[in-house]
Scaffold this motif. Structure first.
Motif, PDB file in Angstrom:
ATOM      1  N   THR A 147      63.904  24.804  37.982  1.00 41.39           N
ATOM      2  CA  THR A 147      63.262  24.466  39.246  1.00 41.39           C
ATOM      3  C   THR A 147      63.291  25.684  40.171  1.00 41.39           C
ATOM      4  O   THR A 147      64.021  26.654  39.915  1.00 41.39           O
ATOM      5  N   TYR A 148      62.536  25.623  41.264  1.00 40.49           N
ATOM      6  CA  TYR A 148      62.572  26.709  42.248  1.00 40.49           C
ATOM      7  C   TYR A 148      63.986  26.891  42.794  1.00 40.49           C
ATOM      8  O   TYR A 148      64.446  28.022  42.985  1.00 40.49           O
ATOM      9  N   VAL A 165      62.192  40.353  49.947  1.00 36.28           N
ATOM     10  CA  VAL A 165      61.002  40.170  49.102  1.00 36.28           C
ATOM     11  C   VAL A 165      61.452  40.031  47.646  1.00 36.28           C
ATOM     12  O   VAL A 165      62.594  40.344  47.290  1.00 36.28           O
ATOM     13  N   TYR A 166      60.511  39.574  46.832  1.00 36.02           N
ATOM     14  CA  TYR A 166      60.750  39.401  45.409  1.00 36.02           C
ATOM     15  C   TYR A 166      59.933  40.432  44.635  1.00 36.02           C
ATOM     16  O   TYR A 166      58.752  40.664  44.937  1.00 36.02           O
ATOM     17  N   TYR A 167      60.557  41.021  43.626  1.00 35.19           N
ATOM     18  CA  TYR A 167      59.843  41.937  42.744  1.00 35.19           C
ATOM     19  C   TYR A 167      59.741  41.307  41.357  1.00 35.19           C
ATOM     20  O   TYR A 167      60.677  40.670  40.873  1.00 35.19           O
ATOM     21  N   SER A 168      58.601  41.518  40.718  1.00 36.91           N
ATOM     22  CA  SER A 168      58.376  40.991  39.369  1.00 36.91           C
ATOM     23  C   SER A 168      57.929  42.124  38.449  1.00 36.91           C
ATOM     24  O   SER A 168      57.042  42.913  38.806  1.00 36.91           O
ATOM     25  N   ARG A 169      58.553  42.193  37.281  1.00 38.25           N
ATOM     26  CA  ARG A 169      58.094  43.100  36.228  1.00 38.25           C
ATOM     27  C   ARG A 169      57.593  42.268  35.055  1.00 38.25           C
ATOM     28  O   ARG A 169      58.249  41.311  34.632  1.00 38.25           O
ATOM     29  N   HIS A 170      56.447  42.633  34.501  1.00 39.35           N
ATOM     30  CA  HIS A 170      55.950  41.975  33.301  1.00 39.35           C
ATOM     31  C   HIS A 170      54.908  42.869  32.633  1.00 39.35           C
ATOM     32  O   HIS A 170      54.489  43.883  33.202  1.00 39.35           O
ATOM     33  N   ARG A 171      54.525  42.490  31.442  1.00 30.49           N
ATOM     34  CA  ARG A 171      53.483  43.210  30.706  1.00 30.49           C
ATOM     35  C   ARG A 171      52.231  42.356  30.764  1.00 30.49           C
ATOM     36  O   ARG A 171      52.243  41.194  30.311  1.00 30.49           O
ATOM     37  N   ASP A 172      51.130  42.888  31.289  1.00 26.47           N
ATOM     38  CA  ASP A 172      49.939  42.068  31.510  1.00 26.47           C
ATOM     39  C   ASP A 172      49.102  41.928  30.238  1.00 26.47           C
ATOM     40  O   ASP A 172      49.453  42.452  29.167  1.00 26.47           O
ATOM     41  N   GLU A 187      56.896  31.089  45.752  1.00 27.33           N
ATOM     42  CA  GLU A 187      55.615  30.385  45.657  1.00 27.33           C
ATOM     43  C   GLU A 187      54.467  31.369  45.468  1.00 27.33           C
ATOM     44  O   GLU A 187      53.548  31.128  44.667  1.00 27.33           O
ATOM     45  N   HIS A 188      54.540  32.480  46.154  1.00 24.52           N
ATOM     46  CA  HIS A 188      53.503  33.511  46.041  1.00 24.52           C
ATOM     47  C   HIS A 188      53.489  34.093  44.624  1.00 24.52           C
ATOM     48  O   HIS A 188      52.423  34.313  44.025  1.00 24.52           O
ATOM     49  N   PHE A 189      54.675  34.347  44.084  1.00 25.83           N
ATOM     50  CA  PHE A 189      54.776  34.867  42.714  1.00 25.83           C
ATOM     51  C   PHE A 189      54.142  33.904  41.720  1.00 25.83           C
ATOM     52  O   PHE A 189      53.324  34.296  40.876  1.00 25.83           O
ATOM     53  N   PHE A 209      51.742  33.448  37.594  1.00 26.41           N
ATOM     54  CA  PHE A 209      52.153  32.419  36.659  1.00 26.41           C
ATOM     55  C   PHE A 209      51.102  31.328  36.520  1.00 26.41           C
ATOM     56  O   PHE A 209      51.368  30.251  35.988  1.00 26.41           O
ATOM     57  N   LYS A 210      49.899  31.603  36.979  1.00 26.89           N
ATOM     58  CA  LYS A 210      48.917  30.527  37.143  1.00 26.89           C
ATOM     59  C   LYS A 210      48.476  29.879  35.825  1.00 26.89           C
ATOM     60  O   LYS A 210      48.120  28.702  35.814  1.00 26.89           O
ATOM     61  N   ASN A 211      48.495  30.623  34.724  1.00 17.97           N
ATOM     62  CA  ASN A 211      48.077  30.048  33.446  1.00 17.97           C
ATOM     63  C   ASN A 211      49.260  29.625  32.585  1.00 17.97           C
ATOM     64  O   ASN A 211      49.109  29.384  31.389  1.00 17.97           O
TER      65      ASN A 211
END
Length: 454
Positions: free
Chosen positions: A220-221, A258-265, A279-281, A286-288
């Motif tokens: 959960t959040y 703030v939140y930082y995100s690392r990922h491979r697109d 929520e913004h992240f 994470f929309k799909n």
């Protein structure tokens, strides 16, 4: 290690096997290859040492595909040759040059091992089985090329299905079930591991649960916020993912709030993004995806080398001819610049332990801790998971305090670390041990079937 014998052909004899005279005390009347068993005559020759001779008609009747090397397994009145090992996979092409596309080279190298380990190895899929006649039209790799052969049902099946989608196909499941239940053929490395299932079973085992990072399914959040407060960084991983795909590293900066995100697109680029809120992240990155399909795992401050790049370790654990676990390969994987994982496709590089640890004491200490952990983890998984497991690939880490952590266990481990030129012997050993374990299962099935199928 049992003695390996060369098979030679006799054009003169008929329905006859000629063995070294030291076996004349065996009361033999049948010869078996794979699941075929035929009556025949046995004679004995003092001059034979590590050779057996078969009449041409027996070779044809038993569908022995070539004059290779074999083990001799005696049980009651029958001599079993082999083992005959069927590598089961999918994704076959129409090309005899590359019958399974890019994976053809891997299987060709595995088949080349049979001359040193003894036995016969062939490749087949669900559509190659003739259930009515009890035979399989498969592929072997000999003398520089692929050939089609017809062989009996094998003594053991080595599962090399390429992905979970194929594994869950109804026709594949039927083949697996029928060969095991109707023909009592052991099937090893039977399925892909689910990360959460493995975490749960290991968490209940006191011998290994100290290696587990804090992990939760369908977070959960609130859980994400709590773990970020505790560990400063967390990983979000697909529960059924592989190759580092779909993995996110989240970091919360108290200074910047703030939140930082690392990922491979999707374009295979390593990305760093900044967000004002969770929520913004989730809305933008994470929309799909569905959070209920993900695990959250604590971030760990890993050992770092070079330009402060984190490193973790891949260990290949294999069972040997005695059915015991041993570590066949160990190498480091250094994360690429800006990468969320150490996978080679994300820019990671493979390093030997010599390249990572200049100090011999540090190197031996790390090797000892990693090897001990991998053996204990292998034994724990093996004791809790159904089916026969012959190999496991582990991704382990060492933190700044020297603690070992498990990040992943793979029942179908990738082989990217063997691209390193100094890991050729380890590459060779992992293949050799897979065939040794096939011999172990074959002998157990023949001599102690009640233990195999109880």
């Amino acid at each position: 290690m049992s003695v390996i014998y060369s098979i030679e052909l006799s054009a003169k004899a008929w329905n006859t096997v000629i063995l070294p005279s030291r076996f004349q005390h065996q009361n033999l009347s049948h010869l078996a290859f794979g699941t075929l068993n035929v009556p025949c005559q046995f004679t004995f020759e003092p001059s034979l040492k590590q050779t057996i001779i078969l009449s041409e008609d027996l070779i044809k009747e038993l569908k022995i595909p070539y004059l290779g090397k074999t083990h001799l397994i005696f049980s009651e009145d029958t001599l079993y040759l082999g083992p005959l090992v069927g590598i089961f996979t999918a994704g076959f092409t129409q090309s005899l040059l590359r019958p399974v596309g890019e994976r053809s080279l891997l299987f060709a190298k595995l088949m080349a091992m049979d001359s040193s380990t003894g036995g016969f190895v062939f490749l087949f899929g669900a559509h190659h089985i003739d259930w009515d006649l009890g035979k399989i039209s498969g592929y072997i790799y000999r003398e520089g090329g692929w050939k089609k052969v017809v062989v009996p049902f094998p003594n053991v099946v080595y599962d090399r299905l390429p992905n979970r989608k194929t594994e869950n196909h109804t026709a594949i499941k039927r083949v697996k079930e029928r060969l095991q239940k109707d023909y009592s053929i052991p099937w090893f490395n039977p399925g892909f591991f689910n990360k959460w299932d493995i975490h749960q079973l290991l968490s209940k085992d006191e011998s290994v649960n100290r290696y587990l990072p804090e992990t939760h399914l369908s977070p959960t959040y609130d859980q994400i916020e709590q773990m970020l407060a505790t560990y400063k960084s967390v990983y979000l991983k697909p529960a059924n993912g592989s190759l580092g795909l779909g993995v996110f590293k989240l970091i919360y900066s108290r200074e910047e709030e703030v939140y930082y995100s690392r990922h491979r697109d999707d374009n295979h680029q390593n990305r760093l993004r900044k967000y004002s809120s969770l929520e913004h992240f989730f809305k933008h990155s994470f929309k799909n995806r569905k959070l209920e399909d993900y695990l959250i795992q604590q971030g760990i401050r890993l050992l770092r080398i070079n330009n402060n790049q984190p490193v973790d370790f891949r260990l290949h654990a294999n069972k040997n001819q005695d059915g015991q676990w041993k570590i066949a390969a160990l190498a480091g994987k250094v994360a690429g610049k800006g990468s969320v994982t150490t996978h080679l496709k994300s820019g990671g590089t493979v390093k030997t332990l010599d390249e990572i640890f200049e100090d011999q004491r540090d190197r031996l200490s790390a090797m000892d801790r990693l090897t001990k952990a991998a053996i204990l983890l292998s034994e724990a998984i093996d004791s809790h998971v159904d089916g026969y497991i012959g190999e496991i690939g582990f991704d382990l880490g060492i933190d700044l305090n020297g603690q070992v952590w498990i990040f992943e266990a793979n029942s179908k481990p990738g082989r990217s670390i063997f691209s390193h030129p100094q890991l050729k012997n380890e590459d060779h050993l992992t293949k050799k041990l897979s065939l040794e374990y096939a011999l172990y299962l074959t002998e157990k099935t023949i001599k102690s079937p009640e233990e195999m199928w109880q």
